[in-house]
Design an enzyme around this catalytic site. Structure first.
Site, PDB file in Angstrom:
ATOM      1  N   CYS A 115       0.816  -1.214   0.000  1.00  0.00           N
ATOM      2  CA  CYS A 115       0.000   0.000   0.000  1.00  0.00           C
ATOM      3  C   CYS A 115       0.853   1.268   0.000  1.00  0.00           C
ATOM      4  O   CYS A 115       0.327   2.368  -0.071  1.00  0.00           O
ATOM      5  CB  CYS A 115      -0.926   0.001   1.225  1.00  0.00           C
ATOM      6  SG  CYS A 115      -2.249   1.225   1.137  1.00  0.00           S
ATOM      7  N   GLU A 116       2.162   1.137   0.092  1.00  0.00           N
ATOM      8  CA  GLU A 116       3.021   2.325   0.088  1.00  0.00           C
ATOM      9  C   GLU A 116       3.660   2.489  -1.299  1.00  0.00           C
ATOM     10  O   GLU A 116       3.232   3.302  -2.087  1.00  0.00           O
ATOM     11  CB  GLU A 116       4.063   2.224   1.204  1.00  0.00           C
ATOM     12  CG  GLU A 116       3.399   2.272   2.591  1.00  0.00           C
ATOM     13  CD  GLU A 116       4.391   2.344   3.725  1.00  0.00           C
ATOM     14  OE1 GLU A 116       5.359   3.108   3.637  1.00  0.00           O
ATOM     15  OE2 GLU A 116       4.196   1.600   4.723  1.00  0.00           O
TER      16      GLU A 116
END
Length: 306
Positions: A115-116
């Site tokens: 998710c980064e």
């Protein structure tokens, strides 16, 4: 009497540990400048849109002023707020729960987090080895013909090491080069008297211990997020996080591990209640906030270097 003496000694000892941020730290300039270039490069993310700087704006407070950062493909990175990267070299560990022992490992984990930045080491190596500029820089600095993933984050960690913010008004006060206003000085005295300094001490006013949020008033309803329990599996470590630095705190809103508190005044009020068991007056909060604003330092010198 004994309890009062213990509190007095704790505050006195922690007050002695307050030190100004140094104006310089030892580092490799060539590696750091390469790391700076990589830090701002969106090609380090799987969708070519997110760089380290997307969540850590070093031209502001070293964070992104969002409750939750936004990563690759628009993913909202819940449930933890992104902390500032400034002065992180002085922290004992990285991430709110301290799961990374070094700047390099922290950066690698963020790079691979789905998710980064969502990157995979082999894909990043392939990308960077197709770019002549990076090939030449790594050859010159590391003496290699092939860019390895490990070296990319060695350089980024070297850059992050330089992100220190010296010469805040409070640092200059500690060095005898500036005077605090009456309000700021009263705020500093309250900061010590109420015991805020018990957790927020050392060169970074935090970042050097783990503490429970809601230490006194346990009926705290804030979502836990990724706390120390994730690392230790000790039930006593639920709601325990690395104490955040107060350096540049006026710039790093929103506050708390879940970014749920928008203002510094409210953060001081809530911490006074939940961790000290005190109802702080508006006047005292105002003075403490005035003191905290003296912790805003100068931007790192390397940001002006090429």
């Amino acid at each position: 009497m004994k309890k009062f003496l213990i509190i007095f000694l704790t505050v006195f000892i922690n007050a002695q540990l307050l030190k100004p941020i140094p104006e310089n730290v030892a580092y490799s300039k060539q590696k750091a400048l390469l790391g700076k270039k990589l830090f701002f490069d969106t090609r380090l993310s799987i969708d070519n849109k997110i760089s380290c700087a997307s969540c850590h704006n070093v031209y502001k407070g070293g964070d992104d002023n969002r409750q939750f950062s936004v990563g690759v493909n628009g993913c909202v990175d819940k449930p933890m707020n992104s902390p500032t990267v400034f002065n992180s070299v002085f922290n004992i560990s990285f991430f709110w729960n301290g799961r990374a022992p070094s700047l390099k490992i922290q950066a690698e984990e963020a790079n691979q987090d789905s998710c980064e930045m969502g990157m995979k080491p082999d894909i990043l190596e392939k990308r960077l080895n197709e770019i002549d500029e990076y090939k030449n820089l790594f050859k010159k600095i590391y003496g290699v013909d092939y860019i390895k993933y490990d070296l990319v984050f060695d350089a980024i960690a070297e850059f992050e090491k330089t992100l220190i913010t010296p010469n805040s008004k409070f640092d200059l006060y500690l060095k005898g080069k500036a005077k605090l206003s009456k309000k700021e000085k009263e705020g500093f005295l309250l900061f010590k008297r109420y015991g805020c300094i018990t957790c927020h001490n050392g060169i970074n006013f935090g970042g050097n211990s783990y503490q429970k949020i809601g230490a006194v008033i346990e009926a705290y309803k804030m979502p836990r997020g990724r706390d120390r329990y994730e690392i230790t599996k000790n039930c006593d470590d639920k709601y325990v996080y690395k104490v955040p630095t107060l350096r540049n705190i006026a710039l790093t809103y929103p506050y708390f591990h879940d970014g749920s508190v928008k203002t510094l005044d409210k953060a001081v009020k809530l911490m006074g209640y939940y961790n000290l068991g005190l109802y702080l007056s508006d006047d005292d909060i105002d003075k403490i906030v005035a003191f905290l604003k003296t912790l805003t330092g100068k931007k790192p010198k390397i940001l002006d270097e090429r």
